[in-house]
Design a protein around this motif. Structure first.
Motif, PDB file in Angstrom:
ATOM      1  N   LYS A  11     -43.329  32.036   1.113  1.00  0.00           N
ATOM      2  CA  LYS A  11     -43.254  33.486   0.922  1.00  0.00           C
ATOM      3  C   LYS A  11     -44.235  34.227   1.833  1.00  0.00           C
ATOM      4  O   LYS A  11     -43.925  35.304   2.348  1.00  0.00           O
ATOM      5  N   ASP A  12     -45.411  33.657   2.047  1.00  0.00           N
ATOM      6  CA  ASP A  12     -46.394  34.300   2.917  1.00  0.00           C
ATOM      7  C   ASP A  12     -45.918  34.315   4.369  1.00  0.00           C
ATOM      8  O   ASP A  12     -45.993  35.345   5.052  1.00  0.00           O
ATOM      9  N   LEU A  13     -45.406  33.181   4.845  1.00  0.00           N
ATOM     10  CA  LEU A  13     -44.888  33.112   6.216  1.00  0.00           C
ATOM     11  C   LEU A  13     -43.668  34.009   6.381  1.00  0.00           C
ATOM     12  O   LEU A  13     -43.508  34.691   7.400  1.00  0.00           O
ATOM     13  N   LYS A  14     -42.822  34.041   5.372  1.00  0.00           N
ATOM     14  CA  LYS A  14     -41.624  34.883   5.409  1.00  0.00           C
ATOM     15  C   LYS A  14     -42.000  36.355   5.532  1.00  0.00           C
ATOM     16  O   LYS A  14     -41.416  37.098   6.322  1.00  0.00           O
ATOM     17  N   GLU A  15     -42.995  36.773   4.757  1.00  0.00           N
ATOM     18  CA  GLU A  15     -43.448  38.165   4.828  1.00  0.00           C
ATOM     19  C   GLU A  15     -44.036  38.481   6.200  1.00  0.00           C
ATOM     20  O   GLU A  15     -43.792  39.556   6.769  1.00  0.00           O
ATOM     21  N   LYS A  16     -44.794  37.554   6.759  1.00  0.00           N
ATOM     22  CA  LYS A  16     -45.391  37.773   8.079  1.00  0.00           C
ATOM     23  C   LYS A  16     -44.318  37.878   9.161  1.00  0.00           C
ATOM     24  O   LYS A  16     -44.469  38.620  10.129  1.00  0.00           O
ATOM     25  N   ILE A  17     -43.235  37.136   8.980  1.00  0.00           N
ATOM     26  CA  ILE A  17     -42.128  37.201   9.944  1.00  0.00           C
ATOM     27  C   ILE A  17     -41.379  38.523   9.793  1.00  0.00           C
ATOM     28  O   ILE A  17     -41.072  39.204  10.779  1.00  0.00           O
ATOM     29  N   GLU A  18     -41.096  38.919   8.549  1.00  0.00           N
ATOM     30  CA  GLU A  18     -40.343  40.151   8.299  1.00  0.00           C
ATOM     31  C   GLU A  18     -41.107  41.397   8.720  1.00  0.00           C
ATOM     32  O   GLU A  18     -40.512  42.388   9.149  1.00  0.00           O
ATOM     33  N   THR A  19     -42.431  41.350   8.605  1.00  0.00           N
ATOM     34  CA  THR A  19     -43.256  42.503   8.996  1.00  0.00           C
ATOM     35  C   THR A  19     -43.670  42.431  10.466  1.00  0.00           C
ATOM     36  O   THR A  19     -44.461  43.254  10.928  1.00  0.00           O
ATOM     37  N   GLU A  20     -43.151  41.430  11.169  1.00  0.00           N
ATOM     38  CA  GLU A  20     -43.378  41.240  12.606  1.00  0.00           C
ATOM     39  C   GLU A  20     -44.836  40.927  12.958  1.00  0.00           C
ATOM     40  O   GLU A  20     -45.287  41.191  14.057  1.00  0.00           O
ATOM     41  N   PHE A  21     -45.558  40.355  11.982  1.00  0.00           N
ATOM     42  CA  PHE A  21     -46.870  39.787  12.310  1.00  0.00           C
ATOM     43  C   PHE A  21     -46.656  38.672  13.329  1.00  0.00           C
ATOM     44  O   PHE A  21     -47.432  38.514  14.270  1.00  0.00           O
ATOM     45  N   TYR A  22     -45.584  37.900  13.094  1.00  0.00           N
ATOM     46  CA  TYR A  22     -45.086  36.981  14.116  1.00  0.00           C
ATOM     47  C   TYR A  22     -43.836  37.622  14.710  1.00  0.00           C
ATOM     48  O   TYR A  22     -42.849  37.852  14.000  1.00  0.00           O
ATOM     49  N   GLY A  23     -43.876  37.941  15.977  1.00  0.00           N
ATOM     50  CA  GLY A  23     -42.772  38.644  16.609  1.00  0.00           C
ATOM     51  C   GLY A  23     -41.561  37.759  16.841  1.00  0.00           C
ATOM     52  O   GLY A  23     -41.640  36.526  16.798  1.00  0.00           O
ATOM     53  N   VAL A  66     -42.444  25.516  16.238  1.00  0.00           N
ATOM     54  CA  VAL A  66     -41.479  26.264  15.429  1.00  0.00           C
ATOM     55  C   VAL A  66     -41.402  27.691  15.956  1.00  0.00           C
ATOM     56  O   VAL A  66     -42.408  28.397  16.034  1.00  0.00           O
ATOM     57  N   ARG A  67     -40.195  28.126  16.325  1.00  0.00           N
ATOM     58  CA  ARG A  67     -40.001  29.460  16.888  1.00  0.00           C
ATOM     59  C   ARG A  67     -39.422  30.418  15.843  1.00  0.00           C
ATOM     60  O   ARG A  67     -38.520  30.066  15.080  1.00  0.00           O
ATOM     61  N   ASN A  68     -39.937  31.642  15.817  1.00  0.00           N
ATOM     62  CA  ASN A  68     -39.399  32.692  14.960  1.00  0.00           C
ATOM     63  C   ASN A  68     -38.102  33.219  15.576  1.00  0.00           C
ATOM     64  O   ASN A  68     -38.105  33.721  16.698  1.00  0.00           O
ATOM     65  N   ILE A  69     -36.988  33.097  14.837  1.00  0.00           N
ATOM     66  CA  ILE A  69     -35.711  33.605  15.352  1.00  0.00           C
ATOM     67  C   ILE A  69     -35.190  34.765  14.490  1.00  0.00           C
ATOM     68  O   ILE A  69     -34.035  35.166  14.606  1.00  0.00           O
ATOM     69  N   PHE A  70     -36.053  35.297  13.628  1.00  0.00           N
ATOM     70  CA  PHE A  70     -35.657  36.416  12.775  1.00  0.00           C
ATOM     71  C   PHE A  70     -35.810  37.725  13.536  1.00  0.00           C
ATOM     72  O   PHE A  70     -36.858  38.009  14.102  1.00  0.00           O
ATOM     73  N   GLN A  71     -34.754  38.524  13.540  1.00  0.00           N
ATOM     74  CA  GLN A  71     -34.784  39.816  14.219  1.00  0.00           C
ATOM     75  C   GLN A  71     -34.513  40.912  13.199  1.00  0.00           C
ATOM     76  O   GLN A  71     -33.429  40.971  12.604  1.00  0.00           O
ATOM     77  N   PRO A  72     -35.482  41.799  12.960  1.00  0.00           N
ATOM     78  CA  PRO A  72     -35.295  42.864  11.963  1.00  0.00           C
ATOM     79  C   PRO A  72     -34.117  43.757  12.338  1.00  0.00           C
ATOM     80  O   PRO A  72     -33.832  43.984  13.511  1.00  0.00           O
TER      81      PRO A  72
END
Length: 249
Positions: A11-23, A66-72
């Motif tokens: 949940k913490d990593l997910k939130e950081k991804i969704e808020t673009e802490f990790y772009g 591990v690459r972030n592939i989530f795009q808001p």
């Protein structure tokens, strides 16, 4: 492995991804870094990453990280690949949820309900019709059927709050799998009565059968959405063909 540990990291990593802490397209910290950051084992980190991968947020690359592939996206998105309550979806999208119960009844499945839902004739059910609003805008009409045997004790107040919260945390039910069908259907009189459809003459409809960890169906839901406001997301992976499969072509 305690679920609370990897679930908290997930949940913490997910939130950081969704808020673009990790772009978008950025690499997440290494496994060693995450182990130190969260004070946990490698297996716990790997379980959290596996959950993010399943949800379509990240893509592990062998030997690279591990690459972030989530795009808001601007529209509110309900993730098809996961099983989440309306309140959980609203929180993920940073929207204010409100549920109005239009109908609440205890019924017995007849032949018509059996054909539609999969619940056998004579089965005691709860039927709940709910109007869902986000930020004060009515957007979803839900028709829910719950197997009374496994969900005994649902009340109107619980239906207004969160049935899943009640089932998981009070009843101890483990929600496991959901089979879903997505269609576009003509609006009904009930749709028109409760939802401002603007100029739309159709609804985006998700029909789902949901099962517990024993493989027993406890829910059937038809969720009818105003089509302009929602984007449904899923994650698909291509299965590599075996040599035997190729020979059959």
């Amino acid at each position: 492995m305690p679920k609370a540990k990897y679930d908290r990291i997930y949940k913490d990593l997910k939130e950081k991804i969704e808020t673009e802490f990790y772009g978008y397209q950025q690499m997440l910290p290494s496994e060693n870094s995450l182990v130190k950051e969260y004070g946990c084992s490698r297996n716990t980190v790997r379980r959290a990453i596996a959950e993010l991968t399943s949800d379509g947020y990240v893509q592990p690359m062998h030997g690279k990280g591990v690459r972030n592939i989530f795009q808001p996206i601007e529209q509110t998105a309900f993730t098809v690949g996961g099983i989440e309550s309306f309140k959980e979806s609203a929180a993920r999208n940073r929207k204010v949820p409100f549920t109005r119960v239009l109908q609440f009844a205890e019924i017995t499945a007849d032949i018509k309900i059996e054909r539609r839902t999969g619940f056998v004739r004579g089965t005691p059910l709860y039927y709940i019709q709910r109007l869902r609003s986000l930020d004060g805008m009515p957007l979803i009409l839900d028709h829910n059927y719950f197997l009374k045997e496994l969900t005994e004790g649902i009340t109107l107040e619980i239906a207004e709050s969160s049935v899943y919260d009640y089932l998981e945390n009070i009843k101890g039910l483990t929600i496991s799998t959901s089979k879903r069908t997505l269609t576009v259907e003509k609006v009904t009189q009930v749709d028109e009565k409760y939802i401002d459809l603007k100029d739309y003459n159709c609804m985006a409809v998700i029909t789902s059968q949901t099962f517990d960890d024993n493989g027993i169906q406890f829910e059937y839901t038809q969720s009818r959405h105003r089509p302009d406001y929602f984007m449904f997301q899923d994650v698909a992976t291509r299965r590599k063909m075996s040599a035997q499969d190729k020979r059959k072509l």
